[in-house]
Design a protein around this motif. Structure first.
Motif, mmCIF file in Angstrom:
data_model
loop_
_atom_site.group_PDB
_atom_site.id
_atom_site.type_symbol
_atom_site.label_atom_id
_atom_site.label_comp_id
_atom_site.label_asym_id
_atom_site.label_seq_id
_atom_site.Cartn_x
_atom_site.Cartn_y
_atom_site.Cartn_z
ATOM 1 N N ARG A 1 -4.696 0.023 10.916
ATOM 2 C CA ARG A 1 -5.527 1.018 10.238
ATOM 3 C C ARG A 1 -5.738 0.698 8.762
ATOM 4 N NH1 ARG A 1 -2.619 6.541 12.516
ATOM 5 N NH2 ARG A 1 -3.716 6.674 14.548
ATOM 6 N N ASN A 2 -4.656 0.351 8.083
ATOM 7 C CA ASN A 2 -4.701 0.261 6.625
ATOM 8 C C ASN A 2 -5.075 -1.108 6.078
ATOM 9 O OD1 ASN A 2 -3.886 2.929 6.663
ATOM 10 N ND2 ASN A 2 -1.725 2.443 6.342
ATOM 11 N N GLU B 1 -8.959 -6.104 -3.269
ATOM 12 C CA GLU B 1 -9.637 -5.116 -2.433
ATOM 13 C C GLU B 1 -8.778 -4.639 -1.253
ATOM 14 O OE1 GLU B 1 -13.389 -6.767 -1.300
ATOM 15 O OE2 GLU B 1 -13.937 -7.263 -3.365
ATOM 16 N N ILE B 2 -7.614 -5.214 -1.068
ATOM 17 C CA ILE B 2 -6.685 -4.765 -0.015
ATOM 18 C C ILE B 2 -5.548 -3.978 -0.645
ATOM 19 C CG2 ILE B 2 -5.204 -5.456 1.895
ATOM 20 C CD1 ILE B 2 -8.112 -6.126 2.395
ATOM 21 N N GLU C 1 -8.473 -2.896 9.690
ATOM 22 C CA GLU C 1 -9.723 -2.138 9.728
ATOM 23 C C GLU C 1 -10.297 -1.946 8.332
ATOM 24 O OE1 GLU C 1 -8.913 1.440 11.881
ATOM 25 O OE2 GLU C 1 -8.681 0.394 13.806
ATOM 26 N N HIS C 2 -9.430 -1.766 7.346
ATOM 27 C CA HIS C 2 -9.886 -1.629 5.956
ATOM 28 C C HIS C 2 -10.657 -2.876 5.517
ATOM 29 C CE1 HIS C 2 -9.898 -0.724 1.682
ATOM 30 N NE2 HIS C 2 -9.307 -1.875 1.436
ATOM 31 N N ALA C 3 -10.205 -4.032 5.976
ATOM 32 C CA ALA C 3 -10.864 -5.291 5.608
ATOM 33 C C ALA C 3 -12.071 -5.602 6.489
ATOM 34 C CB ALA C 3 -9.856 -6.445 5.691
ATOM 35 N N GLN D 1 0.836 -1.212 0.000
ATOM 36 C CA GLN D 1 0.000 0.000 0.000
ATOM 37 C C GLN D 1 0.868 1.258 0.000
ATOM 38 O OE1 GLN D 1 -2.379 -0.640 3.498
ATOM 39 N NE2 GLN D 1 -4.049 -1.615 2.381
#
Length: 372
Positions: free
Chosen positions: A198-199, A270-271, A202-204, A73
């Motif tokens: 956070r990235n 999606e990640i 929680e994103h997932a 990311q």
């Protein structure tokens, strides 16, 4: 609609693993919208408390997939160069020519040539984990030791190299992922654990996944029993353990449901972006900690099944526990399994781990879960 999952066969296969000698295990298998969850055996051999499929569990090196995703990311946002030397980011931790030669990619796919730090942090383990002359004493000595990641990294960096930067086969080493954690901290301005939380977590939307705040597993969980190749008999409970020895290389706590959700989202792009996922699926030969040569990507590795295509995922172990998560390339069929015993194989006269009925029973479970 009839489920493509054979619940009776899955339950029977799970029970067979328990009968083969594993105190307890639990799993979730998905096929599209169809979901099977099961558990067999006990979470506590003293009380007989049963395992349940919703338990939280230390998932070991499956953490590496989360860490690799967080790094990619940052690559997408331009904060990290995948083929940039690590010495440009962390010159004090990997100084000189090695810092110039080892790239971020080499850390993620274990081709850096950096040695494993664990035998230096845990002296009785020596050539962890497959060596007949290892002894488990260090596990007790360091149950509550709070390790400094920079000191662990120094142990790996100053140890004799296990290969040349970029050379193959690579050698699996947790030193690589502790360096990636420091890299995330350097570019994000926060801890690697918080960055990943956070990235990625929680994103997932993972509700039961996180890094431990202390030596305990919070919430419903199993005890974790370590046999250390038959040297600890009966196996000892190491469920209470300071995981600073592993950090963002292997300390994550999760559930089988969260693992399937994460890998399903990851394989769906999606990640990380589809282009980053393609980078994660570029593999090189790497010698695993069990001494086997596997194809390894960027925090992912493939497993091929008869007639079912390729599954991508990761496995992991801690002292006393383990987990495996695999998702078919099309994202449809998934499996996540957690076990509460490790290193059940004894050594033969030549110092090699002997086959155990648990191995065959687990292989049969995987066949039923992924290929039937």
């Amino acid at each position: 609609m009839k489920s493509p999952l054979d619940s009776a066969a899955l339950n029977a296969a799970l029970e067979d693993v328990h009968r083969a000698g594993l105190p307890g295990l639990f799993a979730e298998v998905r096929d599209g919208d169809q979901v099977w969850r099961g558990a067999a055996g006990v979470a506590d051999v003293a009380t007989g408390r049963p395992v349940t499929a919703d338990m939280r569990h230390r998932v070991g090196s499956i953490t590496k997939t989360f860490t690799a995703a967080a790094v990619l990311q940052q690559v997408e946002s331009g904060q990290i160069g995948l083929d940039t030397p690590i010495g440009r980011y962390l010159p004090k931790l990997v100084p000189g020519e090695r810092g110039d030669a080892i790239t971020v990619r080499m850390l993620i796919n274990h081709t850096s040539g950096l040695a494993e730090y664990l035998p230096y942090a845990y002296p009785s383990l020596k050539a962890f984990p497959v060596a007949a002359d290892t002894r488990p004493q260090s596990l007790d000595d360091h149950r509550h030791t709070r390790f400094d990641p920079a000191e662990l990294i120094e142990m790996g960096v100053t140890a004799p190299a296990v290969g040349t930067p970029g050379g193959t086969p690579g050698v699996y080493s947790n030193t690589n992922y502790l360096l990636l954690a420091q890299l995330l901290e350097e570019v994000s301005g926060t801890t690697a654990e918080l960055c990943i939380t956070r990235n990625v977590i929680e994103h997932a939307g993972l509700r039961d996944t996180g890094f431990p705040a202390g030596p305990y597993v919070e919430g419903p969980h199993s005890q974790l029993y370590e046999a250390w190749f038959g040297m600890i008999d009966p196996p000892r409970d190491y469920s209470v353990f300071d995981m600073s020895y592993a950090g963002p290389s292997a300390s994550l706590i999760s559930t089988v449901t969260d693992l399937n959700r994460f890998f399903g989202m990851l394989l769906a792009g999606e990640i990380v972006s589809p282009s980053s996922l393609a980078q994660m699926q570029r593999t090189v030969p790497v010698v695993s900690q069990e001494g086997k040569t596997i194809d390894y990507g960027l925090g992912l590795y493939p497993m091929e099944g008869p007639g079912q295509g390729i599954f991508w995922g990761h496995g992991g172990t801690v002292w006393g526990g383990g987990a495996l998560a695999m998702t078919r390339a099309d994202g449809k069929r998934q499996m996540a399994v957690a076990v509460n015993l490790q290193r059940w194989n004894g050594f033969d006269s030549s110092g090699k781990p002997q086959p155990h009925p648990i191995d065959d029973a687990l292989a049969a479970l995987y066949r039923v879960a992924m290929y039937r």
